[in-house]
Design an enzyme around this catalytic site. Structure first.
Site, PDB file in Angstrom:
ATOM      1  N   HIS A   2       0.018  -0.966   0.142  1.00  0.00           N
ATOM      2  CA  HIS A   2       0.184   0.184   0.265  1.00  0.00           C
ATOM      3  C   HIS A   2       1.030   1.080   0.121  1.00  0.00           C
ATOM      4  O   HIS A   2       1.464   1.734   0.512  1.00  0.00           O
ATOM      5  CB  HIS A   2      -0.525  -0.024   1.400  1.00  0.00           C
ATOM      6  CG  HIS A   2      -1.941  -0.988   1.199  1.00  0.00           C
ATOM      7  ND1 HIS A   2      -2.323  -1.789   1.720  1.00  0.00           N
ATOM      8  CD2 HIS A   2      -2.351  -1.263   0.055  1.00  0.00           C
ATOM      9  CE1 HIS A   2      -3.628  -2.837   1.515  1.00  0.00           C
ATOM     10  NE2 HIS A   2      -3.426  -2.228   0.303  1.00  0.00           N
ATOM     11  N   ALA A   3       0.804   2.300  -1.311  1.00  0.00           N
ATOM     12  CA  ALA A   3       1.534   3.421  -0.993  1.00  0.00           C
ATOM     13  C   ALA A   3       1.674   4.100  -0.011  1.00  0.00           C
ATOM     14  O   ALA A   3       2.450   4.953   0.183  1.00  0.00           O
ATOM     15  CB  ALA A   3       1.094   3.643  -2.297  1.00  0.00           C
ATOM     16  N   ARG A   4       0.575   4.795   0.473  1.00  0.00           N
ATOM     17  CA  ARG A   4       0.505   5.708   1.885  1.00  0.00           C
ATOM     18  C   ARG A   4       1.783   5.040   2.812  1.00  0.00           C
ATOM     19  O   ARG A   4       1.626   5.875   3.663  1.00  0.00           O
ATOM     20  CB  ARG A   4      -0.632   6.068   1.786  1.00  0.00           C
ATOM     21  CG  ARG A   4      -1.969   4.827   2.253  1.00  0.00           C
ATOM     22  CD  ARG A   4      -3.121   6.031   2.685  1.00  0.00           C
ATOM     23  NE  ARG A   4      -3.664   5.080   3.161  1.00  0.00           N
ATOM     24  CZ  ARG A   4      -4.904   5.573   2.901  1.00  0.00           C
ATOM     25  NH1 ARG A   4      -5.275   6.894   2.511  1.00  0.00           N
ATOM     26  NH2 ARG A   4      -6.422   4.351   3.743  1.00  0.00           N
ATOM     27  N   GLU A   5       1.228   3.737   2.735  1.00  0.00           N
ATOM     28  CA  GLU A   5       2.343   3.032   4.808  1.00  0.00           C
ATOM     29  C   GLU A   5       3.530   3.206   3.684  1.00  0.00           C
ATOM     30  O   GLU A   5       4.406   2.295   4.014  1.00  0.00           O
ATOM     31  CB  GLU A   5       1.996   1.995   4.731  1.00  0.00           C
ATOM     32  CG  GLU A   5       0.241   1.919   5.081  1.00  0.00           C
ATOM     33  CD  GLU A   5      -0.212   0.177   4.415  1.00  0.00           C
ATOM     34  OE1 GLU A   5       0.379  -0.751   4.410  1.00  0.00           O
ATOM     35  OE2 GLU A   5      -2.251   0.412   4.844  1.00  0.00           O
ATOM     36  N   ARG A  37      -3.211   4.545  -1.724  1.00  0.00           N
ATOM     37  CA  ARG A  37      -3.585   3.699  -1.244  1.00  0.00           C
ATOM     38  C   ARG A  37      -2.705   2.518  -2.474  1.00  0.00           C
ATOM     39  O   ARG A  37      -2.478   2.144  -2.551  1.00  0.00           O
ATOM     40  CB  ARG A  37      -3.906   3.412  -0.764  1.00  0.00           C
ATOM     41  CG  ARG A  37      -4.936   1.491   0.071  1.00  0.00           C
ATOM     42  CD  ARG A  37      -5.638   1.205   1.099  1.00  0.00           C
ATOM     43  NE  ARG A  37      -6.573  -0.172   0.586  1.00  0.00           N
ATOM     44  CZ  ARG A  37      -6.157  -1.116   2.116  1.00  0.00           C
ATOM     45  NH1 ARG A  37      -5.533  -0.400   2.931  1.00  0.00           N
ATOM     46  NH2 ARG A  37      -6.697  -1.710   1.716  1.00  0.00           N
ATOM     47  N   ASN A  75      -3.859  -5.830  -2.369  1.00  0.00           N
ATOM     48  CA  ASN A  75      -3.814  -6.944  -1.561  1.00  0.00           C
ATOM     49  C   ASN A  75      -5.406  -7.225  -1.385  1.00  0.00           C
ATOM     50  O   ASN A  75      -6.001  -7.056  -0.618  1.00  0.00           O
ATOM     51  CB  ASN A  75      -3.701  -6.321   0.009  1.00  0.00           C
ATOM     52  CG  ASN A  75      -3.053  -7.029   1.011  1.00  0.00           C
ATOM     53  OD1 ASN A  75      -2.487  -8.363   0.679  1.00  0.00           O
ATOM     54  ND2 ASN A  75      -3.541  -7.102   2.355  1.00  0.00           N
ATOM     55  N   ARG A  76      -6.331  -6.473  -2.467  1.00  0.00           N
ATOM     56  CA  ARG A  76      -7.738  -7.335  -2.522  1.00  0.00           C
ATOM     57  C   ARG A  76      -7.449  -7.659  -4.262  1.00  0.00           C
ATOM     58  O   ARG A  76      -8.562  -8.378  -4.558  1.00  0.00           O
ATOM     59  CB  ARG A  76      -8.491  -6.086  -2.677  1.00  0.00           C
ATOM     60  CG  ARG A  76      -8.872  -5.404  -1.307  1.00  0.00           C
ATOM     61  CD  ARG A  76      -9.573  -6.186  -0.401  1.00  0.00           C
ATOM     62  NE  ARG A  76      -8.918  -5.451   0.911  1.00  0.00           N
ATOM     63  CZ  ARG A  76      -8.561  -5.084   1.753  1.00  0.00           C
ATOM     64  NH1 ARG A  76      -7.023  -5.900   1.593  1.00  0.00           N
ATOM     65  NH2 ARG A  76      -8.646  -3.994   2.917  1.00  0.00           N
ATOM     66  N   HIS A 116       2.222  -4.313   6.943  1.00  0.00           N
ATOM     67  CA  HIS A 116       1.620  -3.001   6.844  1.00  0.00           C
ATOM     68  C   HIS A 116       2.055  -1.796   7.654  1.00  0.00           C
ATOM     69  O   HIS A 116       2.593  -2.219   8.289  1.00  0.00           O
ATOM     70  CB  HIS A 116       0.663  -3.000   6.656  1.00  0.00           C
ATOM     71  CG  HIS A 116      -0.269  -4.168   5.743  1.00  0.00           C
ATOM     72  ND1 HIS A 116      -1.026  -3.904   4.585  1.00  0.00           N
ATOM     73  CD2 HIS A 116      -0.105  -5.418   4.854  1.00  0.00           C
ATOM     74  CE1 HIS A 116      -1.088  -4.414   3.722  1.00  0.00           C
ATOM     75  NE2 HIS A 116      -0.399  -5.523   3.396  1.00  0.00           N
ATOM     76  N   GLU A 121       1.417  -5.737  10.906  1.00  0.00           N
ATOM     77  CA  GLU A 121       1.028  -3.949  10.961  1.00  0.00           C
ATOM     78  C   GLU A 121       2.250  -3.483  12.203  1.00  0.00           C
ATOM     79  O   GLU A 121       1.772  -3.320  12.940  1.00  0.00           O
ATOM     80  CB  GLU A 121      -0.581  -4.172  11.256  1.00  0.00           C
ATOM     81  CG  GLU A 121      -1.889  -3.934  10.208  1.00  0.00           C
ATOM     82  CD  GLU A 121      -1.588  -4.147   8.760  1.00  0.00           C
ATOM     83  OE1 GLU A 121      -1.976  -2.508   9.507  1.00  0.00           O
ATOM     84  OE2 GLU A 121      -2.765  -3.940   8.170  1.00  0.00           O
TER      85      GLU A 121
HETATM   86  C1  9B3 Z   1      -6.357  -7.114   4.934  1.00  0.00           C
HETATM   87  C2  9B3 Z   1      -6.317  -8.520   3.946  1.00  0.00           C
HETATM   88 CL1  9B3 Z   1      -8.008  -8.963   3.301  1.00  0.00          CL
HETATM   89  C3  9B3 Z   1      -5.129  -9.489   3.675  1.00  0.00           C
HETATM   90  N1  9B3 Z   1      -5.207 -10.611   3.414  1.00  0.00           N
HETATM   91  N2  9B3 Z   1      -4.347  -9.423   5.078  1.00  0.00           N
HETATM   92  C4  9B3 Z   1      -3.913  -7.226   5.183  1.00  0.00           C
HETATM   93  C5  9B3 Z   1      -5.045  -7.256   5.320  1.00  0.00           C
HETATM   94  C6  9B3 Z   1      -5.018  -5.515   6.233  1.00  0.00           C
HETATM   95  C7  9B3 Z   1      -4.806  -4.905   5.337  1.00  0.00           C
HETATM   96  C8  9B3 Z   1      -5.762  -3.950   3.961  1.00  0.00           C
HETATM   97  O1  9B3 Z   1      -4.838  -4.746   3.266  1.00  0.00           O
HETATM   98  O2  9B3 Z   1      -6.538  -3.641   4.208  1.00  0.00           O
HETATM   99  C9  9B3 Z   1      -4.338  -3.366   6.240  1.00  0.00           C
HETATM  100 SE1  9B3 Z   1      -3.343  -1.600   5.383  1.00  0.00          SE
HETATM  101 ZN    ZN Z   2      -1.890  -2.533   3.676  1.00  0.00          ZN
END
Ligand code: 9B3
Ligand code: ZN
Length: 415
Positions: free
Chosen positions: A174-177, A232, A249-250, A302, A376
Site C-alpha cells: 500500500h503506497a501511503r504506508e 493507497r 491486496n485485494r 503494513h 502491521e
Molecule cells: C487485509 C487483507 Cl484482506 C489481508 N489478506 N491481509 C491484510 C489486510 C490488512 C491490510 C489491508 O489490506 O487492508 C491493512 Se492496510
Molecule cells: Zn496496508
C-alpha cells in the site's frame, strides 16, 4: 516560447499536487448501533477517507475508527459528534503540516535510513547495497510496474551452491504506508551489518535466504511523493472508468472480491477487474509460483495497526493443521507486546482486523505456503500514516523482533 511551454508544464504539474490544509483526522469510538449508523451515514453523504478500518462497511460497535475529513466538512462532523455524544478525539489537527514534515528529505539530500526516501533513492540504494555486498546480496528483476518501473527483489543470504530455503519479505503493497518500505530497507541494512556478529541473524542467513521486495507497489509509492500523500492503490488505468488503480491486496485470487473489497474502480479497496489483473500482483504471483518449493515463509509489512495476523482474512476457520502457525504468531506478538505494550494483538486476520478477500497472505497460504504473517507495525496511531521519520525506529525494532522470532522457528522446523 519553449520557456513558456515549460513553465506551463510546471504549473500543471504543481496544480495536480493534492494539499490537505485544514483537513483533520478523527478517532471515533462508536459504542451503540446508533453511533455506527451515524458513521455510515456520514460516509454516505460526505467524502470521508477511512484510515482504519479501510471502509464504512467494516465499522462495528466498540471498534476504533480513524477517519480523515476534508476542510469543508470538519465543522459538520465536529457538531454531529458532539450532538450524538460519541466518544472521539482529533488525532490530526492539520494534515498538511504533517505531510510537509515528512517531506523534509527531498531529492537534493542524500539517502538516509532515519528519514523516508523517494523511489529514485531507494532504487539507487538497491543497486549500491548489492554491489557493495556481493557475497551476501544478489538482485533479480521480477517484473515491471504499470508505469514501467523495474520490480527488483534482493536475495540476502550466504552464498551456497545448492538452493537454500527462503523467507519472502515484502513491504509497501500500500503506497501511503511509508513506514513499511522503510522497514524493509532497515532490515537489509541490519542483515548486512550484523551478519557474523549477531548469532540469530548469522544462523538465519547461513541456513536460509531472505528474499526482500522493498516496494511492492512502486508506482503508487512514487505517486504519494509527487502528487497525493494519501494514495493507497496502484496507478493502473482501465477503459470505461476515469478512476485509477486497484488495491493490490485485494487483487489476489483468494475468495476474490467476495468480502471486504469493492468492485467500484473509484474505491480505495477496489479488487480490480479480475484476479492478478494488476501487473505488479501478477509479477509477484508468478515469482512465488516459480519458487514455491524454496519459499517456506511469507512476511508482509503494513502500517499502522499494531498486530501480527495470519490467514485467513476471507473466511474464519482456523483448523487444527494451523495450530502451529497460531502459536508462532502468538509468540511473535507476545514478544512485541511485552516491548511495546498491549495494543499489539494477534490472531487470524478475519477476526482480528476485519474479513476481507483477495489478500496476498491468504493467496499464498492457499497455494501451500505454511507460515504467513502480516505485520502491521506502528506507533499508538497518533500520527496515523504520517509518523515522523524521527519516530520510525521503535516500530521497526518491534517488527525486527517478530521477524527474528518467526525465522528462528522456521529455521528450526524446515520441512
Ligand atoms: C487485509 C487483507 Cl484482506 C489481508 N489478506 N491481509 C491484510 C489486510 C490488512 C491490510 C489491508 O489490506 O487492508 C491493512 Se492496510
Ligand atoms: Zn496496508
Amino acid at each position: 516560447m519553449k520557456v513558456l511551454l515549460l513553465l506551463g508544464f510546471v504549473a500543471v504539474a504543481l496544480a495536480e499536487v493534492t494539499r490537505f490544509d485544514g483537513e483533520k483526522v478523527y478517532r471515533l469510538r462508536p459504542k451503540t448501533d446508533e453511533h455506527v449508523a451515524i458513521i455510515k451515514e456520514l460516509a454516505g453523504n460526505i467524502e470521508v477517507d477511512f484510515w482504519s478500518p479501510e471502509g464504512a462497511e467494516q465499522v462495528v460497535v466498540s471498534s476504533e475508527v480513524d477517519m480523515h475529513v476534508d476542510a469543508a466538512h470538519t465543522d459538520i462532523v465536529s457538531t454531529l459528534l458532539q450532538q450524538s455524544e460519541m466518544e472521539h478525539e482529533v488525532l490530526v489537527e492539520d494534515l498538511q503540516a504533517y505531510v510537509e514534515d515528512q517531506l523534509d528529505n527531498q531529492e537534493t539530500k542524500a539517502y538516509n535510513y532515519m528519514k523516508y526516501n523517494s523511489w529514485d533513492k531507494i532504487e539507487a540504494w538497491i543497486s549500491s547495497m548489492a554491489s557493495s555486498n556481493p557475497s551476501l546480496i544478489s538482485t533479480q528483476v521480477i517484473g515491471t510496474t504499470f508505469e514501467g518501473r523495474a520490480m527488483t527483489v534482493m536475495k540476502i543470504g550466504k552464498q551456497s551452491s545448492s538452493t537454500k530455503p527462503a523467507i519472502f519479505l515484502d513491504c509497501g503493497i500500500h503506497a501511503r504506508e511509508w513506514i513499511s518500505p522503510a522497514f524493509c530497507q532497515w532490515f537489509v541494512k541490519e542483515a548486512v551489518e550484523t551478519y557474523g556478529s549477531d548469532a540469530q541473524m548469522t544462523s538465519l542467513l547461513d541456513q536460509m535466504d531472505v528474499i526482500v521486495l522493498p516496494v511492492f507497489n512502486i508506482d503508487g509509492y512514487a505517486y504519494t511523493w509527487s502528487n497525493n500523500r494519501m494514495w493507497r492503490k496502484t496507478r493502473s488505468r482501465r477503459s470505461g472508468s476515469s478512476c485509477i488503480g486497484a488495491d493490490p491486496n485485494r487483487n489476489f485470487d483468494a475468495g476474490w472480491c467476495t468480502t471486504g473489497a469493492s468492485s467500484n474502480p473509484c474505491s480505495d479497496t477496489y479488487c480490480g477487474s479480475k484476479p492478478e489483473f494488476e501487473v505488479e500482483v501478477k509479477a509477484v504471483g508468478e515469482y512465488i509460483r516459480r519458487n514455491l518449493f524454496t519459499i517456506k515463509a511469507f512476511l508482509t509489512v503494513h502500517f499502522y495497526f499494531q498486530v501480527v495476523v495470519f490467514p485467513y482474512f476471507y473466511f474464519f476457520q482456523v483448523g487444527a493443521p494451523h495450530r502451529e502457525v497460531v502459536q508462532v504468531g502468538e509468540g511473535a506478538a507476545g514478544g512485541l507486546g511485552s516491548l511495546f505494550g498491549p495494543r499489539y494483538t494477534r490472531g487470524p486476520g478475519g477476526t482480528t482486523i476485519f474479513p476481507a478477500a483477495g489478500g496476498f497472505d491468504d493467496w499464498a497460504f492457499d497455494l501451500g505456503g505454511k507460515y504467513f504473517y502480516t505485520f502491521e507495525v506502528g506507533d499508538t496511531g497518533r500520527f496515523g500514516f504520517l509518523l515522523p521519520g524521527s519516530q520510525i525506529k521503535p516500530p521497526w525494532g518491534g517488527a525486527m523482533v517478530a521477524v527474528k522470532y518467526i525465522s528462528a522457528h522456521v529455521v528450526g522446523n524446515l520441512f
